[in-house]
Write an enzyme that holds these catalytic residues in place. Structure first.
Site: not given
Ligand code: XMP
Length: 516
Positions: A59, A86-87, A174, A176, A227-233, A372
């Site tokens: 952070g 880290c923090y 880090h 990750e 919308s054609g995007g991944v999420d809504s499809s 995603k």
């Protein structure tokens, strides 16, 4: 009923670090559920949820600042397995009576880590020197007796520590971030050896559980905008599997889509996967209201308003519906440590263009626990093709935010064609999947060109190709000159009205990904 995802999971307490989500994603990739939760979640709550271990994220704060975020002090005591990054590590040191040095400069980038204890989080790592990624200002300057050094770096003598008992660890670097060698092994040691977590996160189980839950709880008709995007499809196909023809999807074409996008969505979702889908060509309604607008936020708002009107009309004429399905993802819903200091609104992102509130539909968000890459995996299990799953993110207001200044038919035609050329060139050179986003934009700059023997004024098109993990930060892609050359030649040869091509080399920050 869907199981409690937190049972047996790893909790990542979010202190607002830029890599907090990445920690979660890396752990999930190991097959163990991880969630990003508020830094002040009490210990009792974590125990009640059944988490196996806790990670304290990095952070931007300094542990000595009076308003710095602090966890429930009991978490720092020697009970639950804990990894401070880290923090988060500095909080552990301070709580145990050590000291943190205020930085005179920031250490950012690769460093060499020298491992002196090959057990615990470093078990199974034979090399005594590995590259690691540092991104910090402050760092521990004196360790309390209860913490032992297990690795150092040139600038940071206490680069990694452990407690005597060996189930609490702190790292200044880090693990990750992909630039840390064996970072996955370090996290996996913590998760499986230290926390003794079991694999509990798998997309096909998630799919079965979600289908069961949706089909047993949704007892009415569901409306979903695609919308054609991944999420809504993926949302649409998932709901179709769960409730069948009680789902009705609508695809509103605002006239600002990518070339071939509407056809592709209809072909895949309606013709291929048999999802009930109505197509509304509202492009004239959208573009009419946009023509005089120059300001990008005004454009976003105008698109949002018309979208809401068209959507509401559809809902009323094709209804009644009881539910509204949305493809909201995990990063959009979690409450992070950052939420206590509201950041200023840079752009108003509206995926589905400000859906009307007065339809009184119950919102269903089946992807709200997913990242995603997990949504892409789920989409693959549901039979969606790569042409949709691997497509680069595209803003809800479409090409309107890739056209600087007034939206004219000519600029829209140039922008759409140039975007397609950029996409095709990257696919052809095998680079499309290696970058986050690639596109072209056009403004009002007219430059002089030559056509045969004649002087000809034409538009300057700018190409942008960026690398990113989550769109919060991004860097311009160091693409081969041959690719840029191909894109430039194709745009100036094939797109009538474009005479010059530039490549944008700004990172985010200070720029944003989209030009507007
Ligand atoms: P920026 O431009 O803010 O974009 O760096 C970050 C990511 O969000 C996308 N983006 C949008 N998405 N509506 C959307 O649905 C919008 O208005 C919008 N503006 C930007 C952008 O493409 C990038 O992936």
């Amino acid at each position: 009923m869907k199981k409690n995802l937190m049972e047996g999971s790893i909790a990542v307490l979010d202190f607002g670090g830029q890599y907090s989500h990445l920690i979660c994603r890396r752990i999930r990739a190991l097959g163990v559920y991880a969630s990003l939760i508020s830094y002040d979640t009490p210990l009792d709550e974590l125990q009640r949820l059944g988490v196996m271990g806790v990670i304290l994220s990095g952070g931007p704060a300094s542990v000595y600042a009076p308003s710095s975020p602090r966890p429930d002090a009991r978490i720092l005591e020697d009970r639950l397995p804990l990894l401070g990054i880290c923090y988060g590590y500095q909080l552990m040191v301070k709580a145990r009576g050590g000291e943190i040095k205020r930085a005179t400069h920031r250490e950012y980038g690769r460093a060499t880590l020298t491992i002196v204890d090959h057990s615990g989080i470093f078990a199974g790592i034979e090399d005594s020197k590995i590259a690691c990624w540092m991104s910090h200002s402050d760092s521990p300057s004196r360790l309390p007796p209860s913490l032992k050094v297990i690795a150092s770096s040139d600038n940071t003598p206490f680069a990694a520590v452990r407690t005597e008992e060996g189930h609490q660890f702190g790292v200044q670097f880090h693990p990750e971030v992909i630039h840390t060698q064996r970072g996955e092994k370090i996290l996996s040691n913590f998760v499986f050896q230290v926390c003794k977590a079991k694999r509990n996160w798998d997309m096909s189980d998630f799919l079965d559980d979600t289908l069961n839950e949706l089909s047993s709880t949704l007892n009415g008709r569901v409306l979903c905008a695609v919308s054609g995007g991944v999420d809504s499809s993926v949302t649409a196909v998932l709901l179709h599997k769960a409730v069948g023809d009680r789902l009705q999807c609508v695809f509103i074409d605002h006239g600002l889509l990518r070339e071939g996008e509407a056809e592709e969505v209809l072909h895949v979702l309606r013709d291929g996967l048999k999802v009930p889908l109505s197509f509304i060509d509202a492009s004239e309604r959208f573009t009419k209201g946009l023509k005089s607008l120059k300001d990008p936020e005004e454009k976003r708002k105008a698109i949002g308003r018309v979208f809401a009107q068209v959507f509401e009309e559809f809902a009323r004429t094709s209804g009644p519906f009881q539910y509204l399905a949305q493809g909201t993802l995990y990063p959009d819903v979690i409450e992070s440590g950052k939420s206590s200091s509201p950041a200023s609104v840079i752009k108003t992102h509206h995926n589905v263009g400000g859906l009307p509130k007065n339809l009184s539909l119950e919102v269903v968000e089946p992807l709200r626990d997913l990242y995603k890459d997990e949504v892409r995996m789920l989409g693959g299990l549901l039979g969606l093709p790569d042409s949709i799953l691997r497509r680069h993110p595209f803003p809800g207001p479409g090409l309107a935010v890739r056209i600087i200044g007034e939206l004219t038919d000519e600029k829209l035609r140039i922008c759409r064609r140039a975007n397609k050329i950029v996409e095709e060139a990257l696919i052809e050179d095998g680079l499309y999947d290696r970058v986050w986003q690639s596109f072209a934009y056009v403004g009002d700059d007219l430059v002089t060109g030559v056509l045969g023997d004649e002087r000809k004024l034409g538009y300057q098109v700018t190409v942008k190709i960026v690398e990113s993990v989550d769109a919060m930060t991004a860097d311009w892609a160091r693409t081969p000159y041959t690719l840029l050359e191909k894109i430039s030649a194709r745009i100036t040869n094939e797109v009538e009205g474009a005479v010059s091509v530039a490549y944008n080399i700004s990172s985010k920050p200070p720029a944003t990904i989209e030009p507007q």
